[in-house]
Motif scaffolding. Structure first.
Motif, PDB file in Angstrom:
ATOM      1  N   THR A   1       0.847  -1.180   0.000  1.00  0.00           N
ATOM      2  CA  THR A   1       0.000   0.000   0.000  1.00  0.00           C
ATOM      3  C   THR A   1       0.886   1.235   0.000  1.00  0.00           C
ATOM      4  O   THR A   1       1.871   1.300   0.721  1.00  0.00           O
ATOM      5  N   SER A   2       0.527   2.204  -0.806  1.00  0.00           N
ATOM      6  CA  SER A   2       1.286   3.446  -0.874  1.00  0.00           C
ATOM      7  C   SER A   2       0.563   4.514  -0.058  1.00  0.00           C
ATOM      8  O   SER A   2      -0.627   4.731  -0.229  1.00  0.00           O
ATOM      9  N   TYR A   3       1.297   5.178   0.832  1.00  0.00           N
ATOM     10  CA  TYR A   3       0.731   6.235   1.640  1.00  0.00           C
ATOM     11  C   TYR A   3       1.352   7.561   1.249  1.00  0.00           C
ATOM     12  O   TYR A   3       2.556   7.648   1.027  1.00  0.00           O
ATOM     13  N   LYS A   4       0.549   8.590   1.212  1.00  0.00           N
ATOM     14  CA  LYS A   4       1.017   9.912   0.804  1.00  0.00           C
ATOM     15  C   LYS A   4       2.147  10.416   1.690  1.00  0.00           C
ATOM     16  O   LYS A   4       3.113  10.971   1.201  1.00  0.00           O
ATOM     17  N   TYR A   5       2.035  10.216   3.010  1.00  0.00           N
ATOM     18  CA  TYR A   5       3.008  10.802   3.930  1.00  0.00           C
ATOM     19  C   TYR A   5       4.017   9.804   4.479  1.00  0.00           C
ATOM     20  O   TYR A   5       4.907  10.171   5.203  1.00  0.00           O
ATOM     21  N   GLY A   6       3.887   8.529   4.190  1.00  0.00           N
ATOM     22  CA  GLY A   6       4.814   7.555   4.728  1.00  0.00           C
ATOM     23  C   GLY A   6       4.554   7.276   6.192  1.00  0.00           C
ATOM     24  O   GLY A   6       3.587   7.749   6.776  1.00  0.00           O
ATOM     25  N   VAL A   7       5.441   6.502   6.791  1.00  0.00           N
ATOM     26  CA  VAL A   7       5.314   6.143   8.196  1.00  0.00           C
ATOM     27  C   VAL A   7       5.716   7.340   9.052  1.00  0.00           C
ATOM     28  O   VAL A   7       6.673   8.032   8.742  1.00  0.00           O
ATOM     29  N   GLY A   8       4.983   7.583  10.107  1.00  0.00           N
ATOM     30  CA  GLY A   8       5.316   8.697  10.984  1.00  0.00           C
ATOM     31  C   GLY A   8       4.121   9.109  11.810  1.00  0.00           C
ATOM     32  O   GLY A   8       3.129   8.398  11.893  1.00  0.00           O
ATOM     33  N   ILE A   9       4.207  10.276  12.395  1.00  0.00           N
ATOM     34  CA  ILE A   9       3.125  10.803  13.220  1.00  0.00           C
ATOM     35  C   ILE A   9       2.166  11.579  12.331  1.00  0.00           C
ATOM     36  O   ILE A   9       2.587  12.448  11.576  1.00  0.00           O
ATOM     37  N   SER A  10       0.892  11.286  12.437  1.00  0.00           N
ATOM     38  CA  SER A  10      -0.116  12.016  11.676  1.00  0.00           C
ATOM     39  C   SER A  10      -0.392  13.370  12.306  1.00  0.00           C
ATOM     40  O   SER A  10      -0.350  14.399  11.640  1.00  0.00           O
ATOM     41  N   HIS A  11      -0.688  13.348  13.614  1.00  0.00           N
ATOM     42  CA  HIS A  11      -1.004  14.604  14.293  1.00  0.00           C
ATOM     43  C   HIS A  11      -0.719  14.499  15.785  1.00  0.00           C
ATOM     44  O   HIS A  11      -0.602  13.409  16.321  1.00  0.00           O
ATOM     45  N   ILE A  12      -0.617  15.649  16.400  1.00  0.00           N
ATOM     46  CA  ILE A  12      -0.472  15.761  17.849  1.00  0.00           C
ATOM     47  C   ILE A  12      -1.562  16.704  18.323  1.00  0.00           C
ATOM     48  O   ILE A  12      -1.735  17.788  17.763  1.00  0.00           O
ATOM     49  N   GLU A  13      -2.312  16.272  19.328  1.00  0.00           N
ATOM     50  CA  GLU A  13      -3.355  17.114  19.912  1.00  0.00           C
ATOM     51  C   GLU A  13      -2.837  17.677  21.221  1.00  0.00           C
ATOM     52  O   GLU A  13      -2.429  16.940  22.105  1.00  0.00           O
ATOM     53  N   PHE A  14      -2.814  18.996  21.333  1.00  0.00           N
ATOM     54  CA  PHE A  14      -2.426  19.684  22.557  1.00  0.00           C
ATOM     55  C   PHE A  14      -3.681  20.070  23.319  1.00  0.00           C
ATOM     56  O   PHE A  14      -4.538  20.759  22.782  1.00  0.00           O
ATOM     57  N   TRP A  15      -3.792  19.642  24.561  1.00  0.00           N
ATOM     58  CA  TRP A  15      -4.839  20.128  25.440  1.00  0.00           C
ATOM     59  C   TRP A  15      -4.280  21.331  26.164  1.00  0.00           C
ATOM     60  O   TRP A  15      -3.206  21.244  26.777  1.00  0.00           O
ATOM     61  N   VAL A  16      -4.978  22.441  26.095  1.00  0.00           N
ATOM     62  CA  VAL A  16      -4.487  23.695  26.671  1.00  0.00           C
ATOM     63  C   VAL A  16      -5.515  24.285  27.619  1.00  0.00           C
ATOM     64  O   VAL A  16      -6.708  24.028  27.497  1.00  0.00           O
TER      65      VAL A  16
END
Length: 131
Positions: free
Chosen positions: A3-18
């Motif tokens: 399967t081909s992924y646009k962004y490759g392996v890694g972190i998609s997002h980080i949610e900061f609670w503020v």
């Protein structure tokens, strides 16, 4: 199956609670352009491969532990210096730097600081670090 992924392996997002969304957005809307990130929405930013977004939550919501710090790549030492100058000019909470950190690598140049919520952030130029 491949399967081909646009962004490759890694972190998609980080949610900061503020604790204060508006205060955090004022801070990050100034920091992120300095290090090459751009706004996606009013509450989210991207470098083109990863997203960070912010959500205001009641304090204390519950007892969860978070990351120690997040380090953002800087494309040059000048970017690190610009972040350091911005923090100094705005009364930011600098922990250390801008300064070299030869104990990590001869090319490592960093500034560490806290955001308005007390989160520890780092902006580092590390051209010779191997990931």
């Amino acid at each position: 199956m491949t399967t081909s992924y646009k962004y490759g392996v890694g972190i998609s997002h980080i949610e900061f609670w503020v604790k204060d969304l508006e205060e955090s957005l004022r801070f990050y809307s100034q920091l992120f352009p300095l290090i090459g990130w751009h706004a996606l929405t009013r509450t989210s930013y991207s470098c083109g491969a990863h997203e960070i977004y912010f959500k205001e939550v009641p304090v204390p919501l519950h007892d969860s532990l978070g990351v120690r710090h997040i380090c953002f790549h800087a494309t040059s030492r000048e970017v690190v210096d610009a972040v350091g100058a911005w923090l100094t000019n705005t009364g930011g909470n600098i922990i250390r730097g801008p300064q070299p950190m030869p104990q990590y690598d001869a090319s490592y140049f960093t500034v560490d600081f806290r955001d308005p919520n007390g989160f520890v952030l780092e902006v580092a130029h590390t051209p010779d670090i191997r990931l």
